[in-house]
Design a protein around this motif. Sequence first.
Motif, PDB file in Angstrom:
ATOM      1  N   ARG A 123     -15.116   4.965  44.608  1.00  0.00           N
ATOM      2  CA  ARG A 123     -13.708   4.771  44.977  1.00  0.00           C
ATOM      3  C   ARG A 123     -12.923   4.137  43.834  1.00  0.00           C
ATOM      4  N   SER A 124     -13.510   3.131  43.195  1.00  0.00           N
ATOM      5  CA  SER A 124     -12.804   2.487  42.086  1.00  0.00           C
ATOM      6  C   SER A 124     -12.650   3.438  40.911  1.00  0.00           C
ATOM      7  N   PHE A 125     -13.687   4.257  40.663  1.00  0.00           N
ATOM      8  CA  PHE A 125     -13.633   5.201  39.548  1.00  0.00           C
ATOM      9  C   PHE A 125     -12.487   6.206  39.727  1.00  0.00           C
ATOM     10  N   LYS A 126     -12.312   6.684  40.952  1.00  0.00           N
ATOM     11  CA  LYS A 126     -11.244   7.667  41.212  1.00  0.00           C
ATOM     12  C   LYS A 126      -9.871   7.076  40.932  1.00  0.00           C
ATOM     13  N   VAL A 127      -9.701   5.799  41.274  1.00  0.00           N
ATOM     14  CA  VAL A 127      -8.412   5.155  41.011  1.00  0.00           C
ATOM     15  C   VAL A 127      -8.215   4.962  39.512  1.00  0.00           C
ATOM     16  N   PHE A 128      -9.253   4.505  38.805  1.00  0.00           N
ATOM     17  CA  PHE A 128      -9.140   4.334  37.356  1.00  0.00           C
ATOM     18  C   PHE A 128      -8.876   5.673  36.660  1.00  0.00           C
ATOM     19  N   GLN A 129      -9.462   6.744  37.193  1.00  0.00           N
ATOM     20  CA  GLN A 129      -9.180   8.079  36.660  1.00  0.00           C
ATOM     21  C   GLN A 129      -7.705   8.421  36.820  1.00  0.00           C
ATOM     22  N   LYS A 130      -7.194   8.153  38.014  1.00  0.00           N
ATOM     23  CA  LYS A 130      -5.780   8.424  38.305  1.00  0.00           C
ATOM     24  C   LYS A 130      -4.873   7.639  37.370  1.00  0.00           C
ATOM     25  N   LEU A 131      -5.274   6.407  37.069  1.00  0.00           N
ATOM     26  CA  LEU A 131      -4.485   5.537  36.197  1.00  0.00           C
ATOM     27  C   LEU A 131      -4.732   5.812  34.714  1.00  0.00           C
ATOM     28  N   LYS A 132      -5.691   6.720  34.443  1.00  0.00           N
ATOM     29  CA  LYS A 132      -6.038   7.098  33.065  1.00  0.00           C
ATOM     30  C   LYS A 132      -6.532   5.904  32.240  1.00  0.00           C
ATOM     31  N   ALA A 136     -12.018   1.265  31.703  1.00  0.00           N
ATOM     32  CA  ALA A 136     -12.472   0.876  33.043  1.00  0.00           C
ATOM     33  C   ALA A 136     -13.374   1.952  33.641  1.00  0.00           C
ATOM     34  N   GLN A 137     -13.053   3.205  33.380  1.00  0.00           N
ATOM     35  CA  GLN A 137     -13.915   4.294  33.853  1.00  0.00           C
ATOM     36  C   GLN A 137     -15.317   4.148  33.270  1.00  0.00           C
TER      37      GLN A 137
END
Length: 222
Positions: A123-132, A136-137
């Motif tokens: 879940r955290s990875f998907k958000v960090f991906q969205k935020l580019k 963090a990824q």
Amino acid sequence: QQALALAKSLNNRVDECAVLRHLGIAYSATGDTVLALEYHQQELDLARSRGDKVDEGKALSSLGWIHKRSRNFPQAAEFFQLRLAIAEEEKDEWAEALALKAIADIRMETESEMDPVIDLYSRSFKVFQKLKDLHAQGLVLKRMGHTYLRKSNYPSALNFFEKAAAVFQKTRHLRNEGRSILGLGMVHAAENKLPLAIEFYQKALNLFQTTMEKKDQLSALK
């Protein structure tokens, strides 16, 4: 302290909250955990009395990180859960991703069942991906490598450590690249592929020697 007294004398509770936060950060940096917690708790109480969700979230994060560093995991988890709830309510995606990762880190330290931990990291990875946020990824990918290693799911562990190493190579973060490569060595060692493990340990050691990280160098030599 003078700034805090001035803010109180002017009844400026916004500035008072900010000063309490900075005092907490300063004492945390000097290693005075007791005073740091005291100031951040005052910050939290003041933010709540003002109904300021943004400042409340900041105080919860600070309290969570201090308890996490002190390995007071139950308290840390409680603060990060509260931080996560506010982040979701306020639609603060950055804070949400950080809280999810922090909770996953804690549960990885304290629990044996890894599937819920993997879900939190995902879940955290998907958000960090969205935020580019590439760095963090990479951190989440590396942690996921360790979770799969704990599960003895070696193909998945290799996959995540390889992805993490590629991210840190791209961002030129040598220390985390080395730690990801060290993870690859640990997986091969667990598979009893010792020549491959030694090869990756040597690569990691070379990177750690470049960064002059003594603790990491010792990890690669174990």
